[in-house]
Scaffold this active site. Structure first.
Site, PDB file in Angstrom:
ATOM      1  N   ASN A  88      42.959  28.369  45.630  1.00 44.53           N
ATOM      2  CA  ASN A  88      43.438  29.045  44.417  1.00 44.53           C
ATOM      3  C   ASN A  88      42.824  30.446  44.398  1.00 44.53           C
ATOM      4  OD1 ASN A  88      44.011  29.937  41.853  1.00 44.53           O
ATOM      5  ND2 ASN A  88      42.734  28.414  40.803  1.00 44.53           N
ATOM      6  N   TRP A  89      43.637  31.440  44.719  1.00 43.92           N
ATOM      7  CA  TRP A  89      43.107  32.815  44.800  1.00 43.92           C
ATOM      8  C   TRP A  89      42.867  33.446  43.436  1.00 43.92           C
ATOM      9  CZ3 TRP A  89      46.297  35.591  49.212  1.00 43.92           C
ATOM     10  CH2 TRP A  89      46.060  34.922  50.420  1.00 43.92           C
ATOM     11  N   LYS A  90      43.307  32.788  42.393  1.00 45.35           N
ATOM     12  CA  LYS A  90      43.162  33.336  41.035  1.00 45.35           C
ATOM     13  C   LYS A  90      43.719  34.766  40.995  1.00 45.35           C
ATOM     14  CE  LYS A  90      39.537  30.067  40.183  1.00 45.35           C
ATOM     15  NZ  LYS A  90      38.400  29.647  39.415  1.00 45.35           N
ATOM     16  N   HIS A 150      45.384  24.367  34.822  1.00 46.52           N
ATOM     17  CA  HIS A 150      44.048  24.806  35.238  1.00 46.52           C
ATOM     18  C   HIS A 150      43.230  25.154  33.987  1.00 46.52           C
ATOM     19  CE1 HIS A 150      40.806  27.175  36.936  1.00 46.52           C
ATOM     20  NE2 HIS A 150      41.089  26.604  38.104  1.00 46.52           N
ATOM     21  N   GLU A 161      41.316  27.478  33.307  1.00 46.22           N
ATOM     22  CA  GLU A 161      41.353  28.891  32.886  1.00 46.22           C
ATOM     23  C   GLU A 161      42.643  29.210  32.130  1.00 46.22           C
ATOM     24  OE1 GLU A 161      40.415  30.576  36.714  1.00 46.22           O
ATOM     25  OE2 GLU A 161      38.357  29.812  36.533  1.00 46.22           O
ATOM     26  N   GLU A 187      38.309  18.757  37.941  1.00 46.91           N
ATOM     27  CA  GLU A 187      37.503  19.979  38.000  1.00 46.91           C
ATOM     28  C   GLU A 187      36.649  20.093  36.744  1.00 46.91           C
ATOM     29  OE1 GLU A 187      39.210  23.225  40.693  1.00 46.91           O
ATOM     30  OE2 GLU A 187      40.213  23.424  38.782  1.00 46.91           O
ATOM     31  N   GLY A 241      33.303  28.281  39.468  1.00 47.58           N
ATOM     32  CA  GLY A 241      32.864  29.678  39.510  1.00 47.58           C
ATOM     33  C   GLY A 241      31.660  29.949  40.388  1.00 47.58           C
ATOM     34  N   SER A 297      33.244  25.036  42.660  1.00 50.48           N
ATOM     35  CA  SER A 297      32.209  25.606  43.529  1.00 50.48           C
ATOM     36  C   SER A 297      32.155  25.002  44.930  1.00 50.48           C
ATOM     37  CB  SER A 297      30.833  25.517  42.858  1.00 50.48           C
ATOM     38  OG  SER A 297      30.842  26.272  41.667  1.00 50.48           O
ATOM     39  N   GLY A 318      38.330  27.641  44.762  1.00 53.65           N
ATOM     40  CA  GLY A 318      38.577  28.943  44.149  1.00 53.65           C
ATOM     41  C   GLY A 318      38.029  30.065  45.009  1.00 53.65           C
TER      42      GLY A 318
HETATM   43  P1  PGA Z   1      35.674  27.799  42.255  1.00 55.28           P
HETATM   44  O1  PGA Z   1      37.031  27.580  41.462  1.00 55.28           O
HETATM   45  O2  PGA Z   1      35.834  27.142  43.607  1.00 55.28           O
HETATM   46  O3  PGA Z   1      35.484  29.281  42.345  1.00 55.28           O
HETATM   47  O4  PGA Z   1      34.598  27.112  41.458  1.00 55.28           O
HETATM   48  C1  PGA Z   1      37.689  26.353  41.501  1.00 55.28           C
HETATM   49  C2  PGA Z   1      38.901  26.387  40.629  1.00 55.28           C
HETATM   50  O5  PGA Z   1      38.855  27.046  39.574  1.00 55.28           O
HETATM   51  O6  PGA Z   1      39.929  25.796  40.966  1.00 55.28           O
END
Ligand code: PGA
Length: 252
Positions: free
Chosen positions: A8-10, A98, A100, A166, A172, A211, A232
């Site tokens: 997930n490149w966000k 997700h 976020e 998650e 993060g 993470s 992420g």
């Molecule tokens: P992260 O994000 O690997 O940076 O913790 C995971 C996610 O939000 O899917």
């Protein structure tokens, strides 16, 4: 058994040039991974999807995913992206719910509507669930997230469903869950699935996210009961994401 490595490149990379660079390094690094029991999925921001669609179509070894979709099929919705658009761009996976996005405005009902759209269209849905903190009745919170989403799912659609556990506090890069606790939660989610759908519910893949990096992926993704990872920040580093995939394929 297939394991999933979903990147997930966000909201990254910030420029077209960097996005192209990341795509091409990934294409080089991940070329042959699919044959080794790992399904690699890359979820760039919407705006970079057309750039990457070509690579995905030319069989570089990874599938194309979207980070989100609008919860209505069509209509006057300024700034939104529909499922039909994603489908026509070659997207085969869609992340739904997700944390976020839930933090912005998405309720369980909106997440359920998105889930239904994706499953009905025959694309794979990656439903994200997870608690903010482990205090009070957090199992109950998770149960609600899972059950309200599942309420719209027909048994015949289960083959297109993937659940990603998650824990929000682990997202993060600060700390992961422990592999044992993550497995415990995967078992808990699978039980909820079985209660709703019987045996068939228990075969829905459950991933862990939060993470995950190349150095810590093994105890999560190689244990039975966790069917892969949602990654992420580490997925925006082609070399590191490739190491994650190689570890999952038993090669690192
Ligand atoms: P992260 O994000 O690997 O940076 O913790 C995971 C996610 O939000 O899917």
């Amino acid at each position: 058994m297939v394991r999933y490595a979903i990147g997930n490149w966000k909201m990254d990379p910030p420029t077209r040039r960097e996005a192209e660079l990341l795509f091409s390094s990934l294409a080089q690094e991940l070329g042959a991974q699919q044959a080794k029991g790992v399904e690699v999925v890359v979820c760039p921001p919407f705006i970079w999807l057309p750039l990457i669609a070509e690579y995905a179509e030319s069989g570089t070894g990874y599938a194309l995913g979207a980070q989100n979709v609008f919860h209505e099929k069509k209509g006057a919705h300024t700034g939104e992206v529909s499922l039909a658009m994603l489908k026509s761009m070659g997207v085969s996976y869609v992340i739904v719910g997700h944390s976020e996005r839930r933090a912005l405005y998405e309720t369980n009902a909106i997440v359920a509507a998105k889930l239904k759209l994706v499953l009905e269209a025959g694309l794979k849905a990656v439903l994200c669930v997870g608690e903010k903190e482990r205090v009070g009745d957090w199992h109950e919170f998770l149960k609600e997230e899972v059950e309200e989403a599942l309420a719209v799912v027909d048994p015949g659609e289960l083959e297109h469903l993937i659940i990603a556990y998650e824990p929000i506090w682990a997202i993060g890069g600060s700390e992961t869950d422990t592999p044992d606790d993550a497995l415990g939660m995967a078992v808990f989610i699978r039980k909820l699935m079985q209660e709703r759908f019987g045996e068939r519910g228990g075969s829905v893949p459950v991933l862990y996210g939060g993470s995950i990096e190349a150095d810590n992926v093994a105890p999560f993704a190689l244990q039975e009961g966790i069917d892969g990872v949602l990654v992420g920040h580490a997925s925006r580093d082609a070399g590191q994401f490739a190491r994650i995939v190689r570890t999952m394929a038993g090669e690192a």
